[in-house]
Design a protein around this motif. Sequence first.
Motif, mmCIF file in Angstrom:
data_model
loop_
_atom_site.group_PDB
_atom_site.id
_atom_site.type_symbol
_atom_site.label_atom_id
_atom_site.label_comp_id
_atom_site.label_asym_id
_atom_site.label_seq_id
_atom_site.Cartn_x
_atom_site.Cartn_y
_atom_site.Cartn_z
ATOM 1 N N LYS A 66 0.815 -1.211 0.000
ATOM 2 C CA LYS A 66 0.000 0.000 0.000
ATOM 3 C C LYS A 66 0.848 1.261 0.000
ATOM 4 O O LYS A 66 0.677 2.147 -0.841
ATOM 5 C CB LYS A 66 -0.914 0.019 1.240
ATOM 6 C CG LYS A 66 -1.722 -1.233 1.453
ATOM 7 C CD LYS A 66 -2.571 -1.146 2.694
ATOM 8 C CE LYS A 66 -1.795 -1.022 3.994
ATOM 9 N NZ LYS A 66 -1.129 -2.254 4.431
ATOM 10 N N SER A 67 1.774 1.317 0.977
ATOM 11 C CA SER A 67 2.607 2.520 1.072
ATOM 12 C C SER A 67 3.452 2.690 -0.179
ATOM 13 O O SER A 67 3.640 3.809 -0.665
ATOM 14 C CB SER A 67 3.530 2.439 2.274
ATOM 15 O OG SER A 67 2.782 2.273 3.441
ATOM 16 N N THR A 68 3.976 1.577 -0.677
ATOM 17 C CA THR A 68 4.798 1.646 -1.877
ATOM 18 C C THR A 68 4.007 2.255 -3.026
ATOM 19 O O THR A 68 4.487 3.152 -3.714
ATOM 20 C CB THR A 68 5.282 0.229 -2.254
ATOM 21 O OG1 THR A 68 5.924 -0.344 -1.121
ATOM 22 C CG2 THR A 68 6.230 0.265 -3.417
ATOM 23 N N MET A 191 -2.598 10.172 1.789
ATOM 24 C CA MET A 191 -2.634 9.917 3.227
ATOM 25 C C MET A 191 -2.252 8.466 3.491
ATOM 26 O O MET A 191 -2.946 7.550 3.079
ATOM 27 C CB MET A 191 -4.025 10.215 3.787
ATOM 28 C CG MET A 191 -4.507 11.625 3.458
ATOM 29 S SD MET A 191 -6.152 12.000 4.094
ATOM 30 C CE MET A 191 -5.783 12.562 5.727
ATOM 31 N N ASP A 192 -1.131 8.269 4.202
ATOM 32 C CA ASP A 192 -0.655 6.914 4.478
ATOM 33 C C ASP A 192 -1.010 6.515 5.907
ATOM 34 O O ASP A 192 -0.343 6.916 6.850
ATOM 35 C CB ASP A 192 0.863 6.833 4.256
ATOM 36 C CG ASP A 192 1.345 5.399 4.247
ATOM 37 O OD1 ASP A 192 0.532 4.497 4.526
ATOM 38 O OD2 ASP A 192 2.529 5.174 3.963
ATOM 39 N N GLU A 193 -2.057 5.756 6.051
ATOM 40 C CA GLU A 193 -2.551 5.316 7.365
ATOM 41 C C GLU A 193 -2.565 6.465 8.368
ATOM 42 O O GLU A 193 -2.011 6.336 9.458
ATOM 43 C CB GLU A 193 -1.698 4.165 7.906
ATOM 44 C CG GLU A 193 -1.566 3.037 6.913
ATOM 45 C CD GLU A 193 -1.334 1.689 7.578
ATOM 46 O OE1 GLU A 193 -1.715 1.542 8.752
ATOM 47 O OE2 GLU A 193 -0.793 0.796 6.906
ATOM 48 N N PRO A 194 -3.209 7.569 8.022
ATOM 49 C CA PRO A 194 -3.098 8.753 8.879
ATOM 50 C C PRO A 194 -3.714 8.561 10.260
ATOM 51 O O PRO A 194 -3.316 9.230 11.194
ATOM 52 C CB PRO A 194 -3.863 9.823 8.097
ATOM 53 C CG PRO A 194 -4.809 9.063 7.239
ATOM 54 C CD PRO A 194 -4.102 7.804 6.878
HETATM 55 MG MG LIG Z 1 2.673 1.190 4.908
#
Ligand SMILES: [Mg+2]
Lengths: 390, 337
Positions: A66-68, A191-194
């Motif tokens: 996901k983050s990638t 937004m990365d797992e904010p």
């Molecule tokens: Mg991540």
Amino acid sequence: MPSIELEDVYKIFGDEPEIALKLLKEGKGKDKIQAETGQVVGVRGISFTIEDNELFVIMGLSGSGKSTLLRCVNRLVEPTSGKIVLHADGTDYDVVNADSETLRQIRETQMSMVFQNFALFPHRTVIDNVAFGLEIQEVNKKERVRKAKELIEVVGLEGFGDSYPNQLSGGMQQRVGLARGLATGAEILLMDEPFSALDPLIKVQMQDELLDLMEEMQRTILFVTHDLDEALKLGDRITIMEAGKMVQLGNPEQIIVNPKTEYVADFVENADPSDVLRSETVATTSFEPDENNRVRLTESAEVELDSKGRPVQGYFSQTPIEIRSLDELSELNEDVILSTGPDTPISKIMRARLTYATTPVIIVRDGVMIGFVTERNILHGLLEKGREDL
Amino acid sequence: MKPRYRYTSLILVALILTVGFVLLCSQTGYGETLQDKLLGTGGGFIPIEGWITTAVDWMAINFRPLFDVVTIIVNVVNDTIITILRFGDWHYSGVFVFNIFGTVVQIPLLAGLVGLLMWYLSGSIVTGSAGLVMLWLAANFGYWPETIETFSLTLTSAFLALVLGIPTGIFAAINDTADTIIRPILDLMQTMPVFVYLIPAVLFFGIGPAPGAVATVIFAYPPAVRLTNLGIRGVPTELIEAGESFGCNNIQLLTKVQLPVARPNIMAGVNQTIMLALSMAVVAGLVGAGGLGGVVVRGIQRMRVGEGFVGGLVVVFVAMILDRATSNIGQSTTEEA
Ligand SMILES: [Mg+2]
Ligand SMILES: Nc1ncnc2c1ncn2[C@@H]1O[C@H](COP(=O)(O)OP(=O)(O)OP(=O)(O)O)[C@@H](O)[C@H]1O
């Protein structure tokens, strides 16, 4: 209007991505490739289009990429191959091939980012944190502070402008992170797992506020989470990732009702579908009016339709009773037959049924009755996540 | 490179080196002399001592202009600091009001200023007063000029070590290759016994404060580099990403994110550099750098226990003043809490 288009995006971590790409083409899996070559498949073959003002959720287990994927969009991670096109201000930017100055400008003006662990600058006050992006844009100090104060108010942190991040609670810090992301005026918010680092109550509160903000400001949001309930609540559309691959893309109801793989089904199993399932989805839609043009809903309740199929009169044990729209309900506590549109979440029907009629709820679209929801439909919807096939 | 290849090539390199070494040894008659060497009779097998002596002699002649420039820089900085510290003597030029009282007020005034400065920097009035008392004592023990000399040699060297060290640290933090190269050099500078380069320093820079200062800079430079490097590398990735995601260029990233976040670490480096500079400035008394080191050396050489001891005590005072004055700088603004 499309805002961001991704086409066949790959990211391989390691120094020999070509080998990994080749093995992927041959159908080898992520784990196998990693064991054989030491190359890590981050994301593989991702394509989708995000529309303007959409809240697009990327969801999946830890390590699913996901983050990638999110970082590929602003190239904090360099995609190995594929195309990413950003449509903004009437220009189409080829993000993957942008030179470093163009990329810097895209980041400065078109996209901003909110981080899981807030990533606030510890040496800057709240105001200076929020104004950071504006400082990079070389906005003058007075204007910067004015804008920062405005956004601090938007996120509900009046009076904390001169505090340092370490003086704030997690929820407050993430509000600062959000304000910092909004301050630059960028169309796109990554937004990365904010909200993952926040405790459950604050988390729900922040989700609601984000939805409110979306109503007020026109933003396109790419939102990463590993929490399905969060995804269902926030997402206009959701994509589910597994081992770098996109396994399903759809709106929340499609994901819940129709999980495409075992992996998605496992996720969905424990989710609460009551806010996601729509009335139309769970309703009984096969019904035949009798010779008086009445449709029987239960033993004792029926409605009468006109020639165009619009409900005109309700009956309870042969006695006429009113048909009232669910949305117009007031404090009245009388026996009515409720009606509602096809998109009403069943949680709302359940709540209304708690106070009002014991009769089924009829579902109308453009005035025409298309079905009705009984207790049984609701229970079935909740337990089986869909319609009872009659 | 895949791990497999890596091991293969490592083994190959080791093999080549071994074979080469054996060949070299057999060609040069190593076998016959090995016993002598191991027993410590006769010189080393590799004549590195000769090489170094030659290199040092050669440098002393050919790098003369460079050494002269360094000497001038050191002297200018050192003289400036001494002049400032000895402001009570300015009455010789007949300019300042202090000349009304002459040297009589110089010491109390300086002690007061140092006390105030320490109070301000450390935020504690106890520390401030301690500074005042210590400086006043140091002066009244009768080694005032020496104290001033040590102070200024320390500050000069620390200043130069920081001016050189912080940029090196930044460079090492940004560039991995540079880091790999710089690291062993720093190890060398820190672990090589100081006398080893104190003596060549005299050859290169003559007598006076310059050789002492140069040796001190060499000694005090590594922590400035290391802690700057460490601090910048320790900046959380998320903060770097945050900077980048808002469109920082490399310079902005450095000045707006990395350096400010690494500030506490860099300041710890400043503190360490100053403390090491002081300890070395004292040792430099051995090569005629004067100051308190000179007092101690004289005391030991002439068996004057008292003199040596008092000299040492004043060094301790100076150390405490410098330490307390610089150890809190890093924290004071970052954690306003
Ligand atoms: Mg991540
Ligand atoms: N810099 C990197 N170098 C090597 N591999 C990486 C790197 N970053 C991520 N990976 C790998 O890529 C895969 C995807 O990681 P990613 O961080 O995108 O997962 P994620 O879905 O965001 O997980 P999480 O929920 O834990 O944040 C993982 O297997 C991870 O080990």
